[in-house]
Design an enzyme around this catalytic site. Structure first.
Site, PDB file in Angstrom:
ATOM      1  CG  ASP A  24       2.406 -12.238  11.951  1.00 29.30           C
ATOM      2  OD1 ASP A  24       2.406 -12.965  10.471  1.00 29.30           O
ATOM      3  OD2 ASP A  24       1.124 -11.185  11.818  1.00 29.30           O
ATOM      4  CG  ASP A 122      -0.144  -8.917  10.009  1.00 32.14           C
ATOM      5  OD1 ASP A 122      -0.499  -9.150   9.363  1.00 32.14           O
ATOM      6  OD2 ASP A 122      -0.501  -8.882  11.204  1.00 32.14           O
ATOM      7  CD  GLU A 123       2.602 -13.121   6.564  1.00 35.69           C
ATOM      8  OE1 GLU A 123       2.383 -14.237   6.981  1.00 35.69           O
ATOM      9  OE2 GLU A 123       1.107 -12.799   6.917  1.00 35.69           O
TER      10      GLU A 123
HETATM   11  P1  TTP Z   1      -2.851 -12.240  10.914  1.00 42.12           P
HETATM   12  O1  TTP Z   1      -1.293 -11.538  10.916  1.00 42.12           O
HETATM   13  O2  TTP Z   1      -3.355 -13.100  10.168  1.00 42.12           O
HETATM   14  O3  TTP Z   1      -3.375 -12.097  11.840  1.00 42.12           O
HETATM   15  P2  TTP Z   1      -3.560 -10.311  13.591  1.00 42.12           P
HETATM   16  O4  TTP Z   1      -2.659  -9.939  12.588  1.00 42.12           O
HETATM   17  O5  TTP Z   1      -4.672 -10.203  13.460  1.00 42.12           O
HETATM   18  O6  TTP Z   1      -3.139 -11.563  14.146  1.00 42.12           O
HETATM   19  P3  TTP Z   1      -1.722 -12.613  14.550  1.00 42.12           P
HETATM   20  O7  TTP Z   1      -1.067 -12.189  15.944  1.00 42.12           O
HETATM   21  O8  TTP Z   1      -2.186 -14.034  15.381  1.00 42.12           O
HETATM   22  O9  TTP Z   1      -0.794 -12.740  13.685  1.00 42.12           O
HETATM   23  O10 TTP Z   1      -3.736 -11.072   9.617  1.00 42.12           O
HETATM   24  C1  TTP Z   1      -3.431  -9.078   9.723  1.00 42.12           C
HETATM   25  C2  TTP Z   1      -4.715  -8.523   9.318  1.00 42.12           C
HETATM   26  O11 TTP Z   1      -5.387  -8.710   8.684  1.00 42.12           O
HETATM   27  C3  TTP Z   1      -5.742  -8.686  11.009  1.00 42.12           C
HETATM   28  O12 TTP Z   1      -5.121  -7.731  12.083  1.00 42.12           O
HETATM   29  C4  TTP Z   1      -6.626  -8.103   9.996  1.00 42.12           C
HETATM   30  C5  TTP Z   1      -7.347  -8.867   8.794  1.00 42.12           C
HETATM   31  N1  TTP Z   1      -7.279  -9.812   8.224  1.00 42.12           N
HETATM   32  C6  TTP Z   1      -8.853 -10.248   7.841  1.00 42.12           C
HETATM   33  O13 TTP Z   1      -9.511  -9.355   7.728  1.00 42.12           O
HETATM   34  N2  TTP Z   1      -9.578 -11.074   7.814  1.00 42.12           N
HETATM   35  C7  TTP Z   1      -8.864 -12.793   7.724  1.00 42.12           C
HETATM   36  O14 TTP Z   1      -9.779 -13.424   8.162  1.00 42.12           O
HETATM   37  C8  TTP Z   1      -7.686 -12.504   8.396  1.00 42.12           C
HETATM   38  C9  TTP Z   1      -6.902 -13.769   8.457  1.00 42.12           C
HETATM   39  C10 TTP Z   1      -6.966 -10.860   8.767  1.00 42.12           C
HETATM   40 MG    MG Z   2      -0.238 -10.584  12.355  1.00 41.07          MG
END
Ligand code: TTP
Ligand code: MG
Length: 410
Positions: A24, A122-123
């Site tokens: 992720d 992103d995962e």
């Molecule tokens: P995530 O992987 O949930 O969050 P992240 O990568 O920003 O942070 P983390 O280090 O905790 O993984 O989500 C990936 C992307 O998806 C995030 O950068 C932006 C988008 N996103 C939204 O637009 N709205 C949301 O509610 C979430 C959870 C994510």
């Molecule tokens: Mg992320």
């Protein structure tokens, strides 16, 4: 090979059984903004709508880790984020750029294994069981993966390494950002035991409250709990939660999904939060995919819902069916359940889609299916589907199932 502080190598111990990684990216959108604009680096960065001095509408897409220290997080109203940290850098999202980095990220994963299940922008899950030996061990493989992602994207990712999907997913989140967390085979229950119950997959706020009311606060508590009490209070999900809490998760990385699937999606002319319209679009998509499936004499063992919100957050949620089916009604029912579980009330939806996977020939239930379970299509439903398919063939999509069931309002 890793080195101890005195420069002696740390052995990457043997790994037996499946090796599953969950990867992720860290603060994905915000990290890309920092990468592209060095002036943002080291400052709190919030990606989302314009806060307009605290009076703006819309929500936070994500925040970098500096901004999270102020309590800012995804999906929070932007006005609240502004109040928490007025000095943060507020940046509007650039989705096309994120999608292009995402493609690069997913392509990089493919250098490590063909067994990839993409979960979101992103995962992903990776089944690396067959590639361990190429890297000299599980830990070396995971480190090489992080290094390679950084080389290709200049961004950091967190990785969970475990014998199954559930633990890999939990692990990747434990030491963010740039974390590498390993749970070795045999350590599953001990690894999970101290973690809070909210980390259990499928434990939403209501289930967490229920578990806590039983005095179960950690995953270890759930593992040791009386299974009859759990199933009385939580039904079949109690049984599943206890299996997970003991580190048992036999779900495979679903690599075939893209290749063997039929899907249909539609984007709303205007972002929409009207549950009826959203449901109607879902009906239409299900009608389309089930008709295509029946035309090819296939049945589906898995359904997938795709939801994209106005801020481009995209959810893919799927579930396996008890038995393969080609029935519109059965598939719609399953997808509606997924929709109810996942649709955030009031949040505007940009796109909705339905997908069918684990396809098998209608006359061949596939090697995985249990012979004792009959196909989930009862005869009446099947006849309905056949009559409608015939009508559509003769008169075109004007008589599609969704149109008949829910006539468009004038
Ligand atoms: P995530 O992987 O949930 O969050 P992240 O990568 O920003 O942070 P983390 O280090 O905790 O993984 O989500 C990936 C992307 O998806 C995030 O950068 C932006 C988008 N996103 C939204 O637009 N709205 C949301 O509610 C979430 C959870 C994510
Ligand atoms: Mg992320």
């Amino acid at each position: 090979m890793d080195l101890k502080p005195d420069n002696t190598p740390v052995a990457d111990e043997e790994w037996s059984g499946p090796l599953i990684l969950h990867v992720d990216m860290d603060a994905f959108f915000a990290a890309i903004e920092e990468l592209d604009n060095p002036a943002l680096r080291g400052k709190p960065v919030v990606v989302g709508a314009d806060p307009r001095g605290g009076k703006g509408r819309g929500v936070v897409s994500t925040a970098n880790y500096a901004a999270r220290r102020f309590g800012i997080h995804s999906a929070m109203p932007i006005s609240r984020a502004y109040r928490l940290c007025p000095g943060a850098q507020f940046v509007p999202p650039r989705y096309e750029r994120y999608v292009s980095v995402s493609k690069q990220f997913h392509r990089t994963l493919a250098e490590f294994t063909p067994g990839i299940e993409a979960l979101s922008i992103d995962e992903a899950f990776l089944d690396c069981t067959a590639s361990i030996h190429l890297f000299g061990g599980a830990l070396s493989l995971a480190r090489a993966l992080q290094k390679r992602i950084f080389e290709k994207t200049r961004l950091s990712a967190s990785v969970g390494v475990a014998p199954n999907k559930f633990i890999a997913k939990v692990a990747s989140d434990l030491n963010k950002p740039n974390g590498l967390t390993v749970c070795r085979p045999g350590q599953e229950a001990a690894f999970l035991a101290p973690l809070p119950v909210r980390r259990l997959w499928g434990a939403g706020p209501r289930t967490v409250r229920e578990l806590e009311s039983l005095g179960l606060h950690t995953i270890g508590d759930v593992a040791a709990a009386d299974s009859t009490v759990l199933s009385t209070r939580l039904g079949s999900s109690g049984v599943r939660l206890q299996q997970l809490s003991r580190g048992q998760d036999t779900r495979r990385v679903e690599t075939d999904w893209q290749r063997k699937s039929i899907s249909e999606e539609s984007t709303f002319a205007e972002d929409c939060n009207d549950p009826e319209k959203i449901d109607r679009s879902l009906c239409r998509a299900v009608d389309e995919v089930t008709r295509r499936m029946r035309a090819e004499r296939l049945r589906a063992g898995r359904v997938q819902l795709k939801l994209r919100y106005e801020d481009f957050q995209t959810l893919l949620r799927s579930r396996s069916l008890d038995a393969p089916t080609d029935s519109f009604d059965v598939i719609l029912r399953e997808l509606r359940l997924l929709l109810t579980e996942n649709l955030e009330h009031g949040r505007k939806v940009r796109l909705i889609g339905a997908g069918l996977g684990k396809l098998c020939k209608a006359d061949d239930e596939g090697p995985e299916q249990l012979e004792l379970i009959p196909p989930a299509t009862d005869e009446k439903l099947q006849r309905n589907d056949q009559v409608l398919d015939d009508l559509v063939r003769r008169f075109g999509s004007r008589v599609s199932r969704a149109a008949l069931l829910r006539p468009e309002k004038n």
